[in-house]
Design a protein around this motif. Structure first.
Motif, PDB file in Angstrom:
ATOM      1  N   THR A 184       8.784   0.328   0.752  1.00  9.43           N
ATOM      2  CA  THR A 184       9.122   0.250  -0.679  1.00  9.43           C
ATOM      3  C   THR A 184       9.024  -1.186  -1.168  1.00  9.43           C
ATOM      4  OG1 THR A 184      10.620   2.125  -0.397  1.00  9.43           O
ATOM      5  CG2 THR A 184      10.882   0.827  -2.382  1.00  9.43           C
ATOM      6  N   PHE A 185       9.498  -2.133  -0.357  1.00 10.19           N
ATOM      7  CA  PHE A 185       9.394  -3.553  -0.720  1.00 10.19           C
ATOM      8  C   PHE A 185       7.938  -3.985  -0.848  1.00 10.19           C
ATOM      9  CE2 PHE A 185      13.793  -4.757   1.038  1.00 10.19           C
ATOM     10  CZ  PHE A 185      14.347  -4.771  -0.237  1.00 10.19           C
ATOM     11  N   ASP A 186       7.092  -3.546   0.074  1.00 16.98           N
ATOM     12  CA  ASP A 186       5.675  -3.897   0.001  1.00 16.98           C
ATOM     13  C   ASP A 186       5.041  -3.327  -1.269  1.00 16.98           C
ATOM     14  OD1 ASP A 186       5.748  -5.302   2.368  1.00 16.98           O
ATOM     15  OD2 ASP A 186       5.010  -3.630   3.602  1.00 16.98           O
ATOM     16  N   GLU A 187       5.394  -2.082  -1.567  1.00 18.82           N
ATOM     17  CA  GLU A 187       4.860  -1.444  -2.777  1.00 18.82           C
ATOM     18  C   GLU A 187       5.359  -2.173  -4.025  1.00 18.82           C
ATOM     19  OE1 GLU A 187       5.430   2.850  -4.911  1.00 18.82           O
ATOM     20  OE2 GLU A 187       5.209   2.830  -2.716  1.00 18.82           O
TER      21      GLU A 187
ATOM     22  N   SER B 296       3.462  -5.429  -4.460  1.00 16.41           N
ATOM     23  CA  SER B 296       2.108  -5.254  -5.024  1.00 16.41           C
ATOM     24  C   SER B 296       2.191  -4.935  -6.520  1.00 16.41           C
ATOM     25  CB  SER B 296       1.345  -4.183  -4.266  1.00 16.41           C
ATOM     26  OG  SER B 296       1.933  -2.914  -4.480  1.00 16.41           O
ATOM     27  N   VAL B 297       3.194  -4.136  -6.934  1.00 13.27           N
ATOM     28  CA  VAL B 297       3.354  -3.824  -8.357  1.00 13.27           C
ATOM     29  C   VAL B 297       3.698  -5.095  -9.132  1.00 13.27           C
ATOM     30  CG1 VAL B 297       4.833  -2.616 -10.004  1.00 13.27           C
ATOM     31  CG2 VAL B 297       3.947  -1.403  -8.018  1.00 13.27           C
TER      32      VAL B 297
ATOM     33  N   ALA C 173       1.642  -6.875 -12.113  1.00 16.73           N
ATOM     34  CA  ALA C 173       2.295  -7.180 -13.393  1.00 16.73           C
ATOM     35  C   ALA C 173       2.131  -8.655 -13.742  1.00 16.73           C
ATOM     36  CB  ALA C 173       3.780  -6.819 -13.332  1.00 16.73           C
ATOM     37  N   GLU C 174       2.198  -9.519 -12.733  1.00 16.82           N
ATOM     38  CA  GLU C 174       2.001 -10.948 -12.996  1.00 16.82           C
ATOM     39  C   GLU C 174       0.580 -11.227 -13.454  1.00 16.82           C
ATOM     40  OE1 GLU C 174       2.467 -15.283 -10.776  1.00 16.82           O
ATOM     41  OE2 GLU C 174       2.444 -13.453  -9.583  1.00 16.82           O
ATOM     42  N   GLY C 175      -0.390 -10.564 -12.843  1.00 14.04           N
ATOM     43  CA  GLY C 175      -1.780 -10.728 -13.266  1.00 14.04           C
ATOM     44  C   GLY C 175      -1.983 -10.257 -14.699  1.00 14.04           C
TER      45      GLY C 175
END
Length: 141
Positions: free
Chosen positions: A32-35, A38-39, A43-45
């Protein structure tokens, strides 16, 4: 002794089972932390992309506001010039109409004739400094 060993063995099996469950829960938490990571990176991009878009939009809005002020100034100056031109034309027309009324009143009163007005219009007004010619003297002899 065997019952004590069996109870300890049973206790160790339960402990092992609980540890396996905790390891599985930790693995799902890590996934869940990895997911989530990545989200958040996505969002930063997107935020960076929107940030540049917002900066460009802010620049365009300030340009449009400056142009709006400039357009208002031009419209105000143009309207002022137009109003002055209309005022000039109307004043000239009123002046011509007043002169026309004065001439019509003078003709009606008999102090001027239409021929006098035509003659003055053709030859211009008599100069103010030059004395009028003396009336002709007729010799009746």
């Amino acid at each position: 002794m065997t019952s004590a060993a069996e109870s300890i063995t049973e206790s160790l099996r339960r402990s092992r089972q609980m540890m396996v469950q905790e390891v599985e829960r930790s693995a799902s938490t890590l996934a869940t932390f990895d997911e989530s990571t990545s989200v958040l990176q996505k969002a930063e991009g997107e935020y960076q992309g929107h940030r540049s878009l917002l900066m460009r939009t802010r620049g365009l809005l300030s340009t449009m506001q400056r142009q709006d002020v400039f357009d208002r100034i031009i419209l105000t100056i143009g309207f002022t010039i137009f109003s002055l031109a209309v005022l000039y034309v109307v004043s000239r027309r009123i002046g011509l109409l007043a002169l026309q009324r004065k001439l019509a009143d003078a003709i009606r009163s008999g102090s001027l004739s239409a021929e006098d007005i035509v003659a003055k219009a053709q030859h211009g007004p008599a100069p103010a400094n030059v004395p009028a010619p003396a009336p002709r003297v007729y010799n009746e002899l």
